[in-house]
Structures are given as C-alpha cells and as structure tokens.
Write an enzyme that holds these catalytic residues in place. Structure first.
Site, PDB file in Angstrom:
ATOM      1  N   ASP A 319       0.853  -1.194   0.000  1.00  0.00           N
ATOM      2  CA  ASP A 319       0.000   0.000   0.000  1.00  0.00           C
ATOM      3  C   ASP A 319       0.888   1.243   0.000  1.00  0.00           C
ATOM      4  OD1 ASP A 319       0.658  -1.121   2.520  1.00  0.00           O
ATOM      5  OD2 ASP A 319      -1.061  -0.208   3.509  1.00  0.00           O
ATOM      6  N   GLU A 516      12.185   1.034   7.524  1.00  0.00           N
ATOM      7  CA  GLU A 516      11.281   0.033   6.949  1.00  0.00           C
ATOM      8  C   GLU A 516      11.568  -0.234   5.479  1.00  0.00           C
ATOM      9  OE1 GLU A 516       7.213   1.202   6.656  1.00  0.00           O
ATOM     10  OE2 GLU A 516       7.704   3.273   6.134  1.00  0.00           O
TER      11      GLU A 516
END
Length: 585
Positions: A319, A516
C-alpha cells in the site's frame, strides 16, 4: 443510520463523509470506525497522521463520550465543532496513543546467540549485536485493561507480548511478523516467537482469519497469509510436534478463509483454474482524509469502488504501488492512485505463498502420520502448480506475471514478485527457475541499482515503487536464488545479499537506525514516498538483515573503509551532532 445484513450479522453502514450507500464499516465502533465524531476529528486535520486519533484511548465509556459530543455539536449552528473545541474535547475524553502497553522486556533475550559466530566481518558482527539488542526496544505487552475494557480501546487484545515493527506501527502487523519471528528464532528467543504465533492462532479462532494489524479498524481485512510459514519456522527450530498438532486445525481454518473469500476462477483454453486475489471492504479510518480527498468529485458508485480497491491494496501489503493501477507497467505514465484496481489482479506472490502453504500443511500432516489429510493438501498443491503454470507463467519471457482479470492477459512489468514461485518452490521443472534467473539478469532491468532490487521500475511517488526497496522482497528473491541448483543463481543471491547488507549497514552508521525501506539510488539512504514518513525500528528490516547475516556471514563485508571497527553508540551520536547529518526520506 441504516443497517444491512451481511452473512447473518448486523453491520453498520456509514454514510457520513464518504457518501456511499453500501459499504459496511471497518468495525462496529462509533468512536473509531464510523460516525460524526470520527468524521469531524479527521477532516479537521488536528494531527499530521490520521492514525493518531484512531489509536487514542478513551477515558470514559463510549456512550458518555458520544453524548458529550452530541451536546457540544447541538450548540453549533452547523453542528460542526471548531478545531480548538475539538482539541479540548479530545484532551478531556482521550489519552494519547501508546498508553495501552505496560513495561515489558523479553525474558528469553540473552547476549550471545550462536548465529553471531558465523559473522566474520568485525563491523558486521558488532552491528548484528546491535540488531539483536533492538528486540528489547520493540517489545510490547498489552495491558490487562484492554482485555477488561475493550470498549475503551481500538487495540485488539492478544494474550502474549509481541515484537512490533516500530514507529507509527505500535501494534502487531501480520506479515511483518513472519520476518520478525525468523529473526527472533535466530536470536534464540523461542518463547517470544511462540507467543507471537499463539497470538495469531488465537486471532484466527476469534475472527476466522488474521486482521491486517492489531487494531479494530483492521478487523475486515487481512494481509498475505504467512501463519503457516511462521509455524514451520518454529517447528524447524524446535521439532515440537505437540505444538504442531495443536496448530494444524487453525492453519486449516485460515486456509479455508482464503479459499472461500479471496479466490477467483480464471478460465484458460476451456478450463477453469482457481487462484487467489485480494478483495476486501470497506474504507480506512486510519487514512480517512487521504481517501476522502482522493475520491473528491467522484460519483457515489465510483467512490465505493475506489475505497474497496484501496482497502484491498492495503490487504496486499503493497500500500500502494503502480502495480495495482489501471495499465500497470504498460501505459501508466499518467495513472494515479485513483486508478487502483487491486482486486482485478491475480498476484504472483499471493499465489506462490498459497502454493507453499498447501505444500507445507501437507508436510505437517505427513510428519504427524496423517496420510489422508496429507494427500488432500498435496492434491491442492498439485492443482495450484498447474494453475500457476497455466495462468501466471510466461514461457516466452521466462517469468511469472500478475494476471489481469479485466483484460484477460498478463501484466508484464517487473516486480521482484515475478520470481516469487522460485522462492516458494511452486514450479514444475528446474528449467523454469533457471529461465527466470536469465529473465532477472538480462531482461528485467532490475539489477542495475547498487543498493538493492527496486520494488518496481516505475517512479510513481508511491512507496511500493521505484526508488524504494523493501526487506521482505529482497529476502524472498535472495532465498529463492540461493536454493536454486545453479552456481550462477547462488552467486547472484550472495551479490544481492551483499548489496542489501551494505545499504542497511551504511544507513545504520549515518542514522543509528533501521528503516522500513531503503532507496536503491543512495548509499545508506532511507526510502520515502507514500502516505507517511519513512518509519524507524524496524521489525522486518532487522529480521531480514539477521537472516542474511546468518546465511552469508562468512563472506559478507561492511565495505566501510572509513570505519575499521563498529563504532559504539556514543560515538555515533557524537558524529551525528558534529556532522549534522540530515534525516531525509
């Protein structure tokens, strides 16, 4: 507000703000998932991140809070509270996010896990010790108050402590946890790993599937189903057959959810093949204003479709990415997030994962002497092999591609997931794996970047696109290549591991942090783009780095000539101050 009946249960339909007639709410809470309070707080943009409000804890019962809100709005001419009044209201009735936890340190953490001895480079050895130490800072234990008073929280209660990703991701996340658990097992933290797996088994028994993450606004979408592989990692490390025996019924329950709710039949040359895709409802409270603004000026039907596709894209874990856009990697130069159509694609990675799950559950039953059950899942695996080859394999290009249900053709853009079946062992001949190696090296254009394999070759501004590289995709690609019976494939696996470790290492030196995602164009540069700033922590980044250090540690080098030894944290902090290194996504 009207209600509809879905699957025999009453589900609230939220009309305010989103302007749609059929979408169920993400959860049943009028505080966190539906209603005028949510709409006014989010559209007032009191916080930089919409997730902030829906993570706040109530200090009074929901009925009391809603009644107080109605009383306030009744005094306003247009029933809309000014931002200052909203802030006062939140200060009175809510606590800041993060108050659901109590202090906890993993009891099974110890200083010198055995895998560290494999790492020959002294810099990387010291860095691995720091990564191992990070598990302590990412540990979370949910307060008993969440169990005793669930109505006061958006947090989903789970019985055991967890390791979270980090940053804005304060709670557990489903597919992140697979790489976290693999890292924990290398760190010999088997109790913590088992507790996390037991949490997921508990969630499947409660919901029938595992929610995207540990908040009630995630209750109606999942993420890629890695639970079976978590159990396999734990079983491989412990050989605990009793645990395996208890887990299998729940693994099968999750499998049935995906086959009953996320499957689609694709017809090819007169035969139907059953595969899986992402299709979930409805909208995202944690990204409320992003979605609302994106849907401005669309018709009610178009809004409803957009929210569903965004929700499905969030379930995919990607996403978001141009992978899900109309036109995809072909003619998508002018497409945007409005053109998302996640549910219309049959993804290679999801089906490779389902294929591996089927083979793994068959192996579990075999290990327990349950031959008829083993045969059932083996047949499902054989059927999946045939479907993946028939629908997703491109014999001319020598790789697997997402299948477009709207155009009835493959989408031939590059993503690391084009080789996901190699990682999953979901192919009928070794020649297919070897051909995909040549596709990767010669045709894909993906190996020209010095700091990792990009998530796509399209720079759309979305975070699951160029120039970002994501840890789980690196690990899937590297593991698949390293297990291919080819010296060329195995050497490429090492080369990609070296690139990735060097990128992570350089970023750690600069920022004393793990991120991340990373930028393939900059040495040690964190990634960016998407709906929020790059997050620090970071669970799956740590887990993937530890796996690569464990597998290739005898050969990997830090390639950091300026630093001959790993700098202590105090020195890193001093360097950051002196050099004023900016943290730029």
């Amino acid at each position: 507000q009207p209600f509809v009946i879905m699957n025999g249960s009453v589900v609230l339909v939220f009309l305010l703000g989103f302007g749609v007639n059929a979408l169920p709410s993400p959860c049943d809470s009028e505080i966190y998932c539906t209603g005028e309070l949510l709409r006014q707080v989010q559209t007032a943009k009191l916080f930089d991140d919409d997730k902030h409000y829906v993570d706040m804890k109530l200090t009074a019962a929901p009925d009391v809070v809603l009644e107080a809100f109605r009383n306030l709005t009744s005094r306003e001419r247009n029933r809309v509270l000014p931002p200052a009044t909203l802030r006062e209201f939140l200060h009175k009735f809510f606590d800041d996010p993060g108050t659901e936890f109590e202090p906890w340190t993993p009891t099974d953490w110890h200083e010198k896990p055995r895998f560290l001895s494999k790492i020959k480079d002294p810099d990387l050895h010291g860095w691995a010790e720091e990564l191992h130490l990070l598990w302590k800072s990412l540990g979370r234990k949910i307060s008993a108050n969440v169990s005793d008073h669930p109505e006061l929280h958006s947090m989903i209660y789970i019985p055991n402590p967890v390791i979270v990703p980090g940053g804005r991701f304060r709670e557990f996340y489903y597919w992140d946890s697979y790489w976290i658990i693999n890292g924990l097992l290398l760190s010999e933290m088997t109790d913590t790993a088992r507790g996390m797996i037991e949490n997921f088994l508990y969630l499947v028994d409660r919901y029938g599937f595992i929610p995207n993450g540990g908040r009630i606004y995630y209750e109606r979408r999942s993420q890629p189903p890695f639970l079976t592989l978590m159990v396999k990692s734990y079983y491989d490390a412990t050989k605990d057959k009793d645990f395996l025996m208890k887990a299998i019924p729940t693994l099968e329950k999750e499998y049935r959810f995906w086959m009953q709710n996320r499957s689609v039949a694709v017809e090819m040359r007169g035969q139907k093949w059953v595969l899986n895709h992402h299709r979930s409802f409805p909208y995202r409270p944690e990204s409320y204003t992003d979605d609302l603004e994106l849907a401005e000026e669309l018709s009610p039907e178009a809004k409803e479709k957009l929210y569903m596709e965004l929700h499905s894209g969030a379930e995919s874990g990607w996403d978001f990415s141009s992978r899900w856009f109309v036109g995809n990697g072909q003619s998508s130069s002018r497409t945007t997030l409005r053109d998302i159509y996640t549910s219309a694609l049959v993804p290679t990675d999801l089906n490779a994962l389902m294929c591996l799950n089927e083979r793994t559950v068959a192996g579990f039953h075999e290990a327990l002497g349950e031959k008829s059950e083993a045969m059932q899942y083996h047949q499902a695996y054989v059927n999946r092999l045939a479907a993946v080859q028939e629908v997703l394999w491109d014999p001319e290009k020598g790789a697997w591609f997402d299948y477009n249900l709207l155009t009835n053709r493959s989408e031939v853009a590059f993503y690391p997931t084009n080789l996901a079946p190699v990682w999953a062992g979901c192919f009928n001949s070794t020649d297919m794996a070897l051909r995909s190696l040549q596709y990767l090296k010669q045709a894909s254009g993906a190996l020209q970047y010095p700091n990792g394999v990009p998530t796509s070759l399209k720079d759309s501004g979305q975070q699951w696109d160029l120039p970002n590289a994501w840890p789980p995709l690196q690990q899937l690609l590297i593991q698949g290549l390293s297990e291919t019976p080819s010296e060329e494939a195995q050497e490429l696996a090492f080369e990609l591991a070296q690139r990735w470790i060097r990128t992570n290492w350089l970023a750690y030196i600069k920022y004393e942090a793990m991120f991340e995602k990373y930028d393939v164009n900059g040495d040690g540069k964190p990634g960016g783009g998407g709906e929020y700033e790059v997050q620090l922590g970071f669970g799956w980044s740590n887990g993937v780095a530890l796996q690569l250090l464990d597998e290739f540690g005898d050969r990997l080098t830090s390639a950091a000539a300026a630093l001959s030894v790993f700098p202590p944290l105090a020195l890193v902090s001093m360097l950051l101050i002196v050099l004023s290194v900016p943290l730029q996504p």
